[in-house]
Design a protein around this motif. Structure first.
Motif, PDB file in Angstrom:
ATOM      1  N   ARG A  83       0.827  -1.213   0.000  1.00 34.92           N
ATOM      2  CA  ARG A  83       0.000   0.000   0.000  1.00 34.92           C
ATOM      3  C   ARG A  83       0.860   1.261   0.000  1.00 34.92           C
ATOM      4  NH1 ARG A  83      -3.393  -2.986   4.605  1.00 34.92           N
ATOM      5  NH2 ARG A  83      -4.530  -4.384   3.213  1.00 34.92           N
ATOM      6  N   GLY A  84       2.007   1.186   0.669  1.00 29.32           N
ATOM      7  CA  GLY A  84       2.891   2.339   0.717  1.00 29.32           C
ATOM      8  C   GLY A  84       3.412   2.733  -0.661  1.00 29.32           C
ATOM      9  N   TYR A  85       3.283   1.830  -1.630  1.00 28.24           N
ATOM     10  CA  TYR A  85       3.726   2.111  -2.997  1.00 28.24           C
ATOM     11  C   TYR A  85       2.543   2.314  -3.937  1.00 28.24           C
ATOM     12  CZ  TYR A  85       8.175   0.517  -1.179  1.00 28.24           C
ATOM     13  OH  TYR A  85       9.309   0.385  -0.426  1.00 28.24           O
ATOM     14  N   GLU A 144      -7.393   2.566   1.093  1.00 29.46           N
ATOM     15  CA  GLU A 144      -8.070   3.699   1.720  1.00 29.46           C
ATOM     16  C   GLU A 144      -7.711   3.774   3.208  1.00 29.46           C
ATOM     17  OE1 GLU A 144     -12.374   3.556   1.684  1.00 29.46           O
ATOM     18  OE2 GLU A 144     -12.515   5.451   2.770  1.00 29.46           O
ATOM     19  N   ALA A 145      -7.708   2.616   3.877  1.00 28.64           N
ATOM     20  CA  ALA A 145      -7.386   2.594   5.309  1.00 28.64           C
ATOM     21  C   ALA A 145      -5.959   3.067   5.562  1.00 28.64           C
ATOM     22  CB  ALA A 145      -7.590   1.183   5.873  1.00 28.64           C
ATOM     23  N   ALA A 146      -5.074   2.833   4.573  1.00 27.84           N
ATOM     24  CA  ALA A 146      -3.677   3.255   4.718  1.00 27.84           C
ATOM     25  C   ALA A 146      -3.486   4.703   4.253  1.00 27.84           C
ATOM     26  CB  ALA A 146      -2.766   2.314   3.926  1.00 27.84           C
ATOM     27  N   HIS A 147      -4.606   5.399   4.042  1.00 25.28           N
ATOM     28  CA  HIS A 147      -4.591   6.822   3.673  1.00 25.28           C
ATOM     29  C   HIS A 147      -3.972   7.075   2.308  1.00 25.28           C
ATOM     30  CE1 HIS A 147      -5.919   7.499   7.742  1.00 25.28           C
ATOM     31  NE2 HIS A 147      -4.883   6.818   8.176  1.00 25.28           N
ATOM     32  N   ARG A 148      -4.056   6.092   1.422  1.00 24.14           N
ATOM     33  CA  ARG A 148      -3.623   6.315   0.042  1.00 24.14           C
ATOM     34  C   ARG A 148      -4.883   6.622  -0.771  1.00 24.14           C
ATOM     35  NH1 ARG A 148       1.816   6.614   0.824  1.00 24.14           N
ATOM     36  NH2 ARG A 148       1.944   6.653  -1.448  1.00 24.14           N
ATOM     37  N   SER A 149      -5.447   7.812  -0.542  1.00 28.01           N
ATOM     38  CA  SER A 149      -6.792   8.120  -1.034  1.00 28.01           C
ATOM     39  C   SER A 149      -6.899   8.133  -2.551  1.00 28.01           C
ATOM     40  CB  SER A 149      -7.246   9.475  -0.491  1.00 28.01           C
ATOM     41  OG  SER A 149      -7.230   9.440   0.907  1.00 28.01           O
ATOM     42  N   GLU A 150      -5.933   8.752  -3.216  1.00 26.21           N
ATOM     43  CA  GLU A 150      -6.030   8.852  -4.671  1.00 26.21           C
ATOM     44  C   GLU A 150      -5.978   7.478  -5.323  1.00 26.21           C
ATOM     45  OE1 GLU A 150      -6.999  11.252  -6.692  1.00 26.21           O
ATOM     46  OE2 GLU A 150      -7.377  12.268  -4.787  1.00 26.21           O
ATOM     47  N   ALA A 151      -5.040   6.649  -4.863  1.00 29.12           N
ATOM     48  CA  ALA A 151      -4.924   5.301  -5.417  1.00 29.12           C
ATOM     49  C   ALA A 151      -6.183   4.488  -5.110  1.00 29.12           C
ATOM     50  CB  ALA A 151      -3.686   4.604  -4.851  1.00 29.12           C
ATOM     51  N   ALA A 152      -6.697   4.642  -3.889  1.00 26.41           N
ATOM     52  CA  ALA A 152      -7.903   3.896  -3.515  1.00 26.41           C
ATOM     53  C   ALA A 152      -9.086   4.325  -4.377  1.00 26.41           C
ATOM     54  CB  ALA A 152      -8.211   4.111  -2.033  1.00 26.41           C
TER      55      ALA A 152
END
Lengths: 127, 331
Positions: free
Chosen positions: B100-102, B209-217
């Motif tokens: 998710r970090g990527y 989304e939970a990992a705060h990667r909103s745009e990717a989610a």
């Protein structure tokens, strides 16, 4: 162990205090999150934020105890969902840790173990 | 007497050898899992290879699938994210979370071999967990399936220090089933793996989304909505990300789209009520939240609906002139 209990109680008090302080005064309630919605589809999931905070503290403690650099732990915890944190918190010892010891101790040793086991138990019985 | 004893021991040795060789002679493993039109042999040669350091097959295998999806990453970058020194290994939830970090989606696949073969045929290397030991003495190992050959009934893996490990399909199937057939593909958020179920794909998006990667989610939810228009979770996710970004009209549209396919969805209706409140329409918000409470079947969510309702009632009790600029910053 007593450290962990203290930590749990601390987190519990803090969480309750935050929840009590936070919501009514400001009135900026958020929408119900997607993750919460998904968890609600699992009957046994505990949706409380207090439990989630406890799971997170538990996983943090375990990772520290297992030699993970404390400076990197928050970044790791931040990418986990609540249900993953719960799995890690409740099944940490049971979860398989993929790490292949073959490369280190050698294939021959493993073959010896297997041959030994053939004489002792039925290793080809799948569980 | 003597010859019978010799015959028995010979038979025992033959049986033992057969058992050790992984029950050879049971017929092909790969062929029955392939469609008539599927390729019989394929190898994703462009898949990168990172030889593992001691115990660190987790970071090495994860770097392989991440790099194959276009991320510039090495095992060293991942060690701090997934390696647990005292366990000398990496745990599955952390392997998934690290992607998710990527801004990548780690989609958990179904547990049948044909799913793995189909993903490889479609160009996706597959991260797998194997147990190379036995059930009672497990040797857990991550590897990446990059190819297979039906004629020799073998799979090709990036595994440990071996950049091109050929393993008989029998042995692979056995080691993989001892690890509960865990298989994952890592893709860009705009890509739906060929075998992904809606639930598995949207769950992966919710993880982003939970990992705060909103745009990717958001990207993942949108491709999910386009592929599976009635998927409630994808629509709800679009609404929630839009709401968090203060895009109230988009959020409202998404929640209404959920209710169009699932009119008794109390979560979407609660969230719609919240949007209406933020838009300065507390009367409409009240009627929605009352309906949401009537529709709610899960008591665990009741406190959240009660909070929304009390916010709405507080707004209704507030003199009207104060309302408009209260949420001015939101829209």
């Amino acid at each position: 162990m007593s450290d962990r209990s203290c930590r749990r109680i601390g987190v519990l008090i803090l969480s309750v205090a935050l929840i009590n302080m936070g919501t009514p005064a400001v009135g900026h309630a958020a929408v119900i999150g997607t993750q919460t919605y998904l968890e609600a589809t699992q009957r046994d999931a505990d949706l409380s934020t207090v439990t989630a905070a406890l799971d997170r503290a538990e996983v943090r403690d375990r990772l520290v105890a297992m030699g993970v650099d404390p400076a990197r732990i928050e970044a790791r915890l931040n990418t986990l969902t609540d249900s993953e944190l719960r799995d890690l918190s409740t099944q940490f010892e049971q979860l398989p840790a993929g790490g292949d010891i073959l490369a280190v101790i050698g294939v021959v040793f493993v073959i010896l173990i297997i041959l030994e086991l053939v004489g002792v138990i039925d290793i080809f019985k799948k569980t | 007497m003597c010859s019978q004893a010799r015959w028995t021991s010979a038979a025992t040795i033959v049986a033992l050898v057969a058992a050790i060789q992984g029950c050879a002679g049971r017929g092909p493993v790969i062929e029955p899992h392939l469609d008539a039109a599927a390729p019989r042999q394929i190898e994703l040669e462009a898949t990168p290879f990172f030889p593992q350091r001691e115990y660190q097959c987790g970071p090495a295998a994860l770097a392989t699938v991440l790099a194959a999806s276009g991320v510039a990453v090495t095992p060293d970058d991942l060690t701090a994210r997934v390696y647990i020194p005292e366990r000398r290994g990496s745990l599955q939830p952390e392997m998934i979370a690290a992607t998710r970090g990527y801004d990548r989606l780690a989609v958990v696949l179904g547990s049948s071999l044909d799913v793995v073969l189909r993903e490889v045929s479609a160009g996706n290397p597959v991260l797998v967990l194997q147990n190379l030991g036995v059930a009672s003495l497990p040797l857990w190992h991550y590897a990446v399936v990059v190819g297979f050959d039906s004629s020799s009934d073998a799979l090709i893996l990036r595994s440990g220090e071996d950049d091109r490990k050929r393993i008989s399909a029998h042995r692979f199937a056995s080691s993989w089933s001892l690890a509960r057939n865990w298989a994952v593909v890592v893709v860009r958020p705009d890509t739906i793996p060929v075998t992904a179920t809606p639930d598995a794909f949207v769950a992966a998006a919710a993880g982003l989304e939970a990992a705060h990667r909103s745009e990717a989610a958001l990207t993942a939810y949108r491709v999910a909505r386009d592929r599976w228009p009635g998927d409630v979770t994808a629509l709800l996710g679009i609404g929630n990300i839009s709401y968090a970004a203060h895009r109230l009209p988009e959020a409202e549209d998404a929640y209404r789209a959920v209710l169009a396919v699932a009119e008794h969805n109390a979560v979407a209706r609660n969230n719609l009520a919240q949007v209406l409140l933020d838009k300065g329409e507390p009367d409409a918000a009240l009627s929605e939240i009352l309906r949401a409470r009537a529709d709610l079947s899960d008591s665990r969510l009741a406190p959240m609906l009660a909070t929304t309702e009390s916010d709405i009632r507080r707004a209704l009790a507030t003199p009207a002139p104060e309302r408009p600029d209260k949420r001015a910053g939101n829209k």
